[in-house]
Design a protein around this motif. Structure first.
Motif, PDB file in Angstrom:
ATOM      1  N   PHE A  41       0.747  -1.182   0.009  1.00  0.00           N
ATOM      2  CA  PHE A  41      -0.074  -0.009  -0.144  1.00  0.00           C
ATOM      3  C   PHE A  41       0.862   1.237  -0.017  1.00  0.00           C
ATOM      4  CE2 PHE A  41      -3.160  -3.123   1.809  1.00  0.00           C
ATOM      5  CZ  PHE A  41      -4.094  -2.986   0.840  1.00  0.00           C
ATOM      6  N   GLY A  42       2.034   1.232   0.345  1.00  0.00           N
ATOM      7  CA  GLY A  42       2.877   2.413   0.324  1.00  0.00           C
ATOM      8  C   GLY A  42       2.677   3.544   1.385  1.00  0.00           C
ATOM      9  N   ASP A  43       2.523   4.752   0.897  1.00  0.00           N
ATOM     10  CA  ASP A  43       2.099   5.714   1.571  1.00  0.00           C
ATOM     11  C   ASP A  43       0.673   6.050   1.876  1.00  0.00           C
ATOM     12  OD1 ASP A  43       4.835   6.445   1.995  1.00  0.00           O
ATOM     13  OD2 ASP A  43       4.865   7.651   0.549  1.00  0.00           O
ATOM     14  N   GLU A  44      -0.048   5.061   1.232  1.00  0.00           N
ATOM     15  CA  GLU A  44      -1.553   5.237   1.564  1.00  0.00           C
ATOM     16  C   GLU A  44      -2.200   4.752   2.739  1.00  0.00           C
ATOM     17  OE1 GLU A  44      -2.660   2.803  -1.785  1.00  0.00           O
ATOM     18  OE2 GLU A  44      -1.789   4.101  -3.277  1.00  0.00           O
ATOM     19  N   ILE A  45      -1.463   4.039   3.648  1.00  0.00           N
ATOM     20  CA  ILE A  45      -1.671   3.749   4.995  1.00  0.00           C
ATOM     21  C   ILE A  45      -0.656   4.173   6.080  1.00  0.00           C
ATOM     22  CG2 ILE A  45      -2.853   1.729   4.157  1.00  0.00           C
ATOM     23  CD1 ILE A  45      -0.221   0.347   5.223  1.00  0.00           C
ATOM     24  N   GLU A  46      -1.051   4.153   7.207  1.00  0.00           N
ATOM     25  CA  GLU A  46      -0.288   4.205   8.166  1.00  0.00           C
ATOM     26  C   GLU A  46      -0.372   2.876   9.200  1.00  0.00           C
ATOM     27  OE1 GLU A  46       0.030   6.907  12.531  1.00  0.00           O
ATOM     28  OE2 GLU A  46      -1.316   7.522  10.846  1.00  0.00           O
ATOM     29  N   VAL A  47       0.675   2.214   9.475  1.00  0.00           N
ATOM     30  CA  VAL A  47       0.672   1.054  10.261  1.00  0.00           C
ATOM     31  C   VAL A  47       0.822   1.527  12.013  1.00  0.00           C
ATOM     32  CG1 VAL A  47       1.527  -1.174  10.799  1.00  0.00           C
ATOM     33  CG2 VAL A  47       1.283  -0.334   8.265  1.00  0.00           C
ATOM     34  N   ILE A  48       0.300   0.970  12.721  1.00  0.00           N
ATOM     35  CA  ILE A  48       0.282   0.941  14.207  1.00  0.00           C
ATOM     36  C   ILE A  48       0.682  -0.532  14.675  1.00  0.00           C
ATOM     37  CG2 ILE A  48      -0.750   1.374  16.532  1.00  0.00           C
ATOM     38  CD1 ILE A  48      -1.607   3.343  13.398  1.00  0.00           C
ATOM     39  N   GLU A  49       1.521  -0.457  15.618  1.00  0.00           N
ATOM     40  CA  GLU A  49       1.891  -2.017  16.009  1.00  0.00           C
ATOM     41  C   GLU A  49       1.296  -2.268  17.415  1.00  0.00           C
ATOM     42  OE1 GLU A  49       5.692  -3.530  15.028  1.00  0.00           O
ATOM     43  OE2 GLU A  49       5.619  -2.576  13.021  1.00  0.00           O
ATOM     44  N   ALA A  50       0.998  -3.246  17.999  1.00  0.00           N
ATOM     45  CA  ALA A  50       0.942  -3.746  19.120  1.00  0.00           C
ATOM     46  C   ALA A  50       1.500  -5.176  19.649  1.00  0.00           C
ATOM     47  CB  ALA A  50      -0.651  -3.733  19.352  1.00  0.00           C
ATOM     48  N   GLU A  51       2.085  -5.366  20.838  1.00  0.00           N
ATOM     49  CA  GLU A  51       2.394  -6.573  21.467  1.00  0.00           C
ATOM     50  C   GLU A  51       1.691  -7.573  21.912  1.00  0.00           C
ATOM     51  OE1 GLU A  51       5.931  -5.783  23.760  1.00  0.00           O
ATOM     52  OE2 GLU A  51       6.830  -4.346  22.208  1.00  0.00           O
ATOM     53  N   ASN A  52       0.477  -7.307  22.261  1.00  0.00           N
ATOM     54  CA  ASN A  52      -0.364  -8.282  22.837  1.00  0.00           C
ATOM     55  C   ASN A  52      -1.909  -7.672  22.568  1.00  0.00           C
ATOM     56  OD1 ASN A  52      -1.214  -6.276  25.056  1.00  0.00           O
ATOM     57  ND2 ASN A  52       1.140  -6.821  25.618  1.00  0.00           N
ATOM     58  N   GLY A  53      -2.857  -8.260  22.977  1.00  0.00           N
ATOM     59  CA  GLY A  53      -4.056  -8.199  22.935  1.00  0.00           C
ATOM     60  C   GLY A  53      -4.516  -6.822  23.718  1.00  0.00           C
ATOM     61  N   ARG A  54      -4.246  -6.561  24.982  1.00  0.00           N
ATOM     62  CA  ARG A  54      -4.433  -5.295  25.700  1.00  0.00           C
ATOM     63  C   ARG A  54      -3.920  -4.230  24.968  1.00  0.00           C
ATOM     64  NH1 ARG A  54      -6.230  -6.695  29.622  1.00  0.00           N
ATOM     65  NH2 ARG A  54      -5.073  -8.074  31.231  1.00  0.00           N
ATOM     66  N   GLU A  55      -2.754  -4.284  24.744  1.00  0.00           N
ATOM     67  CA  GLU A  55      -2.118  -3.096  23.723  1.00  0.00           C
ATOM     68  C   GLU A  55      -2.923  -2.988  22.430  1.00  0.00           C
ATOM     69  OE1 GLU A  55       1.991  -1.481  21.955  1.00  0.00           O
ATOM     70  OE2 GLU A  55       2.089  -3.466  23.277  1.00  0.00           O
ATOM     71  N   ALA A  56      -3.339  -3.992  22.022  1.00  0.00           N
ATOM     72  CA  ALA A  56      -4.007  -3.846  20.689  1.00  0.00           C
ATOM     73  C   ALA A  56      -5.267  -2.956  20.655  1.00  0.00           C
ATOM     74  CB  ALA A  56      -4.330  -5.264  19.966  1.00  0.00           C
ATOM     75  N   ILE A  57      -6.144  -3.450  21.847  1.00  0.00           N
ATOM     76  CA  ILE A  57      -7.374  -2.683  21.973  1.00  0.00           C
ATOM     77  C   ILE A  57      -7.172  -1.078  22.275  1.00  0.00           C
ATOM     78  CG2 ILE A  57      -9.223  -2.503  23.815  1.00  0.00           C
ATOM     79  CD1 ILE A  57      -8.857  -5.510  24.181  1.00  0.00           C
ATOM     80  N   ALA A  58      -6.149  -0.929  23.207  1.00  0.00           N
ATOM     81  CA  ALA A  58      -5.934   0.354  23.570  1.00  0.00           C
ATOM     82  C   ALA A  58      -5.430   1.248  22.361  1.00  0.00           C
ATOM     83  CB  ALA A  58      -4.777   0.644  24.744  1.00  0.00           C
TER      84      ALA A  58
END
Length: 90
Positions: A41-58
């Motif tokens: 997708f190149g610059d058309e998206i922003e990727v956010i990363e999380a290490e676990n489910g709790r962090e993913a929700i937040a």
């Protein structure tokens, strides 16, 4: 990913259309998925990363993400439980 998926993330002004959350407890898996998504997708998206489910929700809620790619088996809150909580909160 199909061409229709790529077209769905394009924005007329060329800016970021979607924020995608990638959650996995394995750093190498997150890196590989992030790289594949960014290459496609190149610059058309922003990727956010999380290490676990709790962090993913937040992070999903704080960053106003539109798409979540969740590992099903993470310690603590797994991907299925995280998806359920994200749906309730969002």
């Amino acid at each position: 990913m199909c061409g229709a998926a790529k077209e769905a993330v394009k924005q007329e002004d060329g800016g970021v259309m979607y924020r995608i959350l990638i959650a996995d407890d394995e750093p190498i898996e997150r890196m590989v998925i992030t790289k594949a998504v960014r290459n496609y997708f190149g610059d058309e998206i922003e990727v956010i990363e999380a290490e676990n489910g709790r962090e993913a929700i937040a992070r999903f809620l704080e960053q106003d993400c539109q798409i979540a790619l969740l590992d099903i088996s993470m310690p603590g809150i797994d991907g299925l439980e995280a998806a359920e909580k994200i749906r309730k909160e969002n």
